[in-house]
Design a protein around this motif. Structure first.
Motif, PDB file in Angstrom:
ATOM      1  N   MET A 250       0.851  -1.194   0.000  1.00  0.00           N
ATOM      2  CA  MET A 250       0.000   0.000   0.000  1.00  0.00           C
ATOM      3  C   MET A 250       0.885   1.243   0.000  1.00  0.00           C
ATOM      4  N   HIS A 251       0.504   2.251  -0.777  1.00  0.00           N
ATOM      5  CA  HIS A 251       1.228   3.515  -0.763  1.00  0.00           C
ATOM      6  C   HIS A 251       0.218   4.657  -0.868  1.00  0.00           C
ATOM      7  N   PHE A 252       0.702   5.882  -0.657  1.00  0.00           N
ATOM      8  CA  PHE A 252      -0.150   7.058  -0.655  1.00  0.00           C
ATOM      9  C   PHE A 252       0.080   7.864  -1.931  1.00  0.00           C
ATOM     10  N   VAL A 253      -1.001   8.161  -2.626  1.00  0.00           N
ATOM     11  CA  VAL A 253      -0.900   8.915  -3.877  1.00  0.00           C
ATOM     12  C   VAL A 253      -0.502  10.357  -3.594  1.00  0.00           C
ATOM     13  N   ASN A 254      -1.083  10.947  -2.551  1.00  0.00           N
ATOM     14  CA  ASN A 254      -0.796  12.343  -2.181  1.00  0.00           C
ATOM     15  C   ASN A 254      -0.064  12.376  -0.839  1.00  0.00           C
ATOM     16  N   PHE A 255       1.129  11.847  -0.816  1.00  0.00           N
ATOM     17  CA  PHE A 255       1.870  11.738   0.442  1.00  0.00           C
ATOM     18  C   PHE A 255       2.205  13.097   1.050  1.00  0.00           C
ATOM     19  N   GLU A 256       2.225  14.167   0.230  1.00  0.00           N
ATOM     20  CA  GLU A 256       2.621  15.490   0.733  1.00  0.00           C
ATOM     21  C   GLU A 256       1.666  16.026   1.792  1.00  0.00           C
ATOM     22  N   PHE A 257       0.470  15.446   1.922  1.00  0.00           N
ATOM     23  CA  PHE A 257      -0.466  15.916   2.946  1.00  0.00           C
ATOM     24  C   PHE A 257       0.041  15.617   4.357  1.00  0.00           C
ATOM     25  N   PHE A 258       0.837  14.576   4.523  1.00  0.00           N
ATOM     26  CA  PHE A 258       1.332  14.232   5.868  1.00  0.00           C
ATOM     27  C   PHE A 258       2.244  15.322   6.436  1.00  0.00           C
ATOM     28  N   PRO A 259       3.321  15.719   5.777  1.00  0.00           N
ATOM     29  CA  PRO A 259       4.158  16.771   6.372  1.00  0.00           C
ATOM     30  C   PRO A 259       3.465  18.133   6.425  1.00  0.00           C
ATOM     31  N   LEU A 260       2.563  18.377   5.496  1.00  0.00           N
ATOM     32  CA  LEU A 260       1.915  19.690   5.446  1.00  0.00           C
ATOM     33  C   LEU A 260       0.834  19.868   6.501  1.00  0.00           C
ATOM     34  N   MET A 261       0.152  18.778   6.858  1.00  0.00           N
ATOM     35  CA  MET A 261      -0.990  18.911   7.757  1.00  0.00           C
ATOM     36  C   MET A 261      -0.858  18.120   9.055  1.00  0.00           C
ATOM     37  N   LEU A 262      -0.162  16.992   9.017  1.00  0.00           N
ATOM     38  CA  LEU A 262      -0.103  16.150  10.212  1.00  0.00           C
ATOM     39  C   LEU A 262       0.733  16.773  11.316  1.00  0.00           C
ATOM     40  N   LEU A 263       1.906  17.287  10.994  1.00  0.00           N
ATOM     41  CA  LEU A 263       2.776  17.865  12.007  1.00  0.00           C
ATOM     42  C   LEU A 263       2.129  19.059  12.710  1.00  0.00           C
ATOM     43  N   PRO A 264       1.546  20.042  11.993  1.00  0.00           N
ATOM     44  CA  PRO A 264       0.855  21.140  12.688  1.00  0.00           C
ATOM     45  C   PRO A 264      -0.306  20.662  13.551  1.00  0.00           C
ATOM     46  N   SER A 265      -0.990  19.593  13.114  1.00  0.00           N
ATOM     47  CA  SER A 265      -2.124  19.073  13.888  1.00  0.00           C
ATOM     48  C   SER A 265      -1.649  18.465  15.204  1.00  0.00           C
ATOM     49  N   LEU A 266      -0.512  17.751  15.199  1.00  0.00           N
ATOM     50  CA  LEU A 266       0.016  17.159  16.429  1.00  0.00           C
ATOM     51  C   LEU A 266       0.463  18.232  17.416  1.00  0.00           C
ATOM     52  N   ILE A 267       1.080  19.293  16.896  1.00  0.00           N
ATOM     53  CA  ILE A 267       1.500  20.399  17.773  1.00  0.00           C
ATOM     54  C   ILE A 267       0.278  21.051  18.407  1.00  0.00           C
ATOM     55  N   LEU A 268      -0.780  21.262  17.624  1.00  0.00           N
ATOM     56  CA  LEU A 268      -2.011  21.869  18.139  1.00  0.00           C
ATOM     57  C   LEU A 268      -2.651  20.970  19.184  1.00  0.00           C
ATOM     58  N   LEU A 269      -2.649  19.661  18.963  1.00  0.00           N
ATOM     59  CA  LEU A 269      -3.218  18.723  19.934  1.00  0.00           C
ATOM     60  C   LEU A 269      -2.470  18.791  21.263  1.00  0.00           C
ATOM     61  N   TYR A 270      -1.146  18.841  21.206  1.00  0.00           N
ATOM     62  CA  TYR A 270      -0.344  18.912  22.432  1.00  0.00           C
ATOM     63  C   TYR A 270      -0.665  20.178  23.218  1.00  0.00           C
ATOM     64  N   LEU A 271      -0.760  21.306  22.533  1.00  0.00           N
ATOM     65  CA  LEU A 271      -1.042  22.582  23.213  1.00  0.00           C
ATOM     66  C   LEU A 271      -2.416  22.578  23.856  1.00  0.00           C
ATOM     67  N   VAL A 272      -3.391  22.008  23.175  1.00  0.00           N
ATOM     68  CA  VAL A 272      -4.756  21.995  23.718  1.00  0.00           C
ATOM     69  C   VAL A 272      -4.856  21.076  24.928  1.00  0.00           C
ATOM     70  N   LEU A 273      -4.215  19.913  24.870  1.00  0.00           N
ATOM     71  CA  LEU A 273      -4.305  18.952  25.972  1.00  0.00           C
ATOM     72  C   LEU A 273      -3.561  19.426  27.219  1.00  0.00           C
ATOM     73  N   THR A 274      -2.467  20.130  27.031  1.00  0.00           N
ATOM     74  CA  THR A 274      -1.676  20.584  28.187  1.00  0.00           C
ATOM     75  C   THR A 274      -2.171  21.899  28.776  1.00  0.00           C
ATOM     76  N   ASN A 275      -3.026  22.588  28.059  1.00  0.00           N
ATOM     77  CA  ASN A 275      -3.535  23.870  28.546  1.00  0.00           C
ATOM     78  C   ASN A 275      -4.704  23.629  29.496  1.00  0.00           C
ATOM     79  N   LYS A 276      -4.611  24.171  30.738  1.00  0.00           N
ATOM     80  CA  LYS A 276      -5.660  24.002  31.745  1.00  0.00           C
ATOM     81  C   LYS A 276      -6.525  25.252  31.811  1.00  0.00           C
ATOM     82  N   SER A 277      -7.800  25.024  32.116  1.00  0.00           N
ATOM     83  CA  SER A 277      -8.701  26.149  32.275  1.00  0.00           C
ATOM     84  C   SER A 277      -8.478  26.798  33.641  1.00  0.00           C
TER      85      SER A 277
END
Length: 548
Positions: free
Chosen positions: A1-28
């Motif tokens: 199996m391979h990905f036809v549009n592999f460029e979506f991973f570096p373009l969107m996955l890395l920023p999404s993981l950083i955003l997830l970390y910031l949201v989870l660690t931020n307390k109200s």
């Protein structure tokens, strides 16, 4: 199996993981003030926790990124064969094609023949070009007959006049258009020019594997060529007579094609279609990659995670909800979006009939107030006011804005049907919901039109009464005249009877009496009687030669 549009991973996955970390660690603010034990006692169980919801949302986001990257499994390369022949139709636009030995002239007649041929061809990719002293491409080979006929219809041949007829240019242009095909077929629609031999054209066609068919346009008798200024083309002081050149048949026969003379009926087209049957059976090979797409599964998982994150589900209820969500059809509602888009496009283009048809389907399926409102709007635009009113009345809603629009458009519909009383009623109901300048203007206009209609109705009624009165008077007058005439006749008859009794039999009658008796005879309509004249009062022939 391979990905036809592999460029979506570096373009969107890395920023999404950083955003997830910031949201989870931020307390109200509350979480910073109270510890976890106190918060657990104070918090009411509202289903999933904040962290779980965020995890589900970012899981949905991750699945969407994977789906956009298009994971596929390639089975291999497959060679596919399809039945699709090829043909390039070349229309002669030289000056001689303006001759009028065929109605209306050769070039218009030829264009009509091409349209008839294209309308009946199947499984053939057709290209169209024109040629004179050079070649001009109208369209490359395509199987889209509607596009071909549209382009041919828009071809303004009245402005296309070329000096000379270059058959080599037509053949080389066709060869260029058919470079991807092994077997190449060309149809020349021409009067044959004025050449007596075609050795160069034959050599070129054989060298490039071109099979040439020719549809000969014109007559053997020929005709003069209009010069565009009210006269005819002249050469050496004499009018030029151009005839159909049948010598071009040699080009068709030498290349494996055939020469067909254009006729007023469709037998020439039938013959060409019969010849092109072998072309229609031509097989075209194409290599494609056989692969399996996996993105629908990731889209389904993304929708599942989104559904779980947006609903308030108690912790123990998750197990029971999952099977229900998984049973949802993945394509549910997608067809509705497509139909809505098509309806909006049709509405924007002004094709309200098509928009009404599509919106009617949606209204029938959904039955929602908005769907009935949209359907009614399309019917109104298509001037189907009665049907529009029916569907506006189906809009039952507590939304004041939608209710106002419904009543306002109902008023417009009744106005267009000239039912101004109902229009006024609808406008007043709409204004009771909210004040609107357009509604007030339409209300006043409807009142004026109603008043005008009533005045016209009253005037028409008065005219009818006046006409009835005049007719009644005329009838009475006529009746009185008839009665008076009858009385006079009776009086006159009585006098005549008295005169007869008194012995005045031989007194001649007056003109008035004569007219009266003639009228009486006409009324009685008695059968005519024949009177035989005595033989001694007439002269007879000795012998009657013709008894008839």
């Amino acid at each position: 199996m391979h990905f036809v549009n592999f460029e979506f991973f570096p373009l969107m996955l890395l920023p999404s993981l950083i955003l997830l970390y910031l949201v989870l660690t931020n307390k109200s603010l509350i979480e910073r003030v109270f510890n976890d034990e106190i918060l657990a006692k104070l918090r009411i169980d509202q289903g999933l926790s904040k962290k779980v919801r965020l995890s589900l949302l970012f899981s949905a986001l991750f699945m969407m990124i994977v789906a956009m990257a298009r994971p596929v499994y390639q089975k291999g390369v497959v060679e596919v064969e399809s039945l699709q022949g090829n043909l390039v139709v070349a229309l002669d636009i030289s000056r001689s094609m303006r001759a009028k030995d065929i109605y209306p002239d050769r070039i218009h007649f030829a264009k009509k023949k091409i349209e008839d041929l294209l309308g009946r061809l199947e499984n053939i990719a057709v290209g169209v070009e024109t040629f004179g002293n050079g070649a001009y491409i109208l369209t490359p080979p395509t199987a889209d007959k509607e596009a071909l006929l549209y382009l041919l219809d828009k071809l303004n041949i009245d402005n296309l006049i070329a000096q000379g007829t270059d058959f080599l240019a037509a053949l080389s242009s066709a060869n260029m258009l058919l470079k991807d095909y092994k077997e190449k077929n060309v149809l020349l629609v021409t009067d044959g020019g004025d050449k007596s031999e075609f050795s160069k054209e034959i050599a070129y066609a054989k060298a490039h594997h071109l099979r040439v068919y020719v549809l000969g346009v014109g007559t053997a008798k020929g005709a003069p060529i209009p010069d565009g200024a009210g006269g005819y083309v002249q050469y050496a002081g004499k009018i030029v007579i151009t005839k159909r050149n049948d010598a071009i048949a040699a080009l068709a026969h030498a290349t494996g094609g055939k020469y067909v003379v254009a006729r007023l009926d469709n037998k020439d087209i039938d013959e060409l279609l019969q010849l092109l049957k072998e072309v229609q059976k031509t097989k075209k090979s194409q290599k494609i990659v056989d692969q399996v797409e996996f993105y629908p599964y990731f889209v389904a998982l993304a929708l599942l995670f989104l559904a779980l994150s947006f609903f308030d589900i108690p912790g123990k209820g998750v197990v029971f909800v999952l099977p229900l969500v998984l049973n949802v059809h993945l394509h549910a509602g997608l067809s509705d979006f497509k139909v809505i888009k098509e309806a909006k496009d049709a509405y924007k283009r002004g094709n309200y009939k098509e928009a009404a048809r599509l919106l009617g389907q949606i209204a029938k399926e959904k039955g929602s107030p908005q769907s009935y409102y949209d359907y009614a709007n399309a019917l109104y635009k298509n001037k189907e006011y009665k049907r529009a009113i029916e569907n506006y009345n189906r809009v039952q809603t507590e939304n004041k804005e939608l209710e106002f629009k419904k009543l306002y458009n109902l008023g417009n519909s009744y106005f267009m049907l000239q039912n101004y009383q109902k229009a006024i009623e609808m406008y007043q109901k709409a204004l009771a919901i909210k004040d609107d300048e357009d509604a007030r203007y339409n209300l006043e206009l409807a009142k004026k039109m109603l008043k005008k209609k009533q005045q016209q109705s009253n005037k028409q009624k008065q005219n009818q009464q006046k006409q009835q009165k005049q007719q009644h008077n005329q009838n009475n007058q006529q009746k009185n005249q008839q009665q008076k005439q009858k009385e006079e006749e009776q009086k006159q008859q009585k006098q005549e009877t008295q005169q007869l009794k008194s012995g005045q039999k031989n007194q001649p009658i007056t003109n008035r009496e004569e007219k009266k008796w003639l009228r009486q005879l006409k009324r009685e309509q008695n059968s005519a009687l024949l009177y035989k004249i005595p033989d001694n009062l007439i002269k007879k022939e000795e012998k009657n030669e013709n008894p008839w």
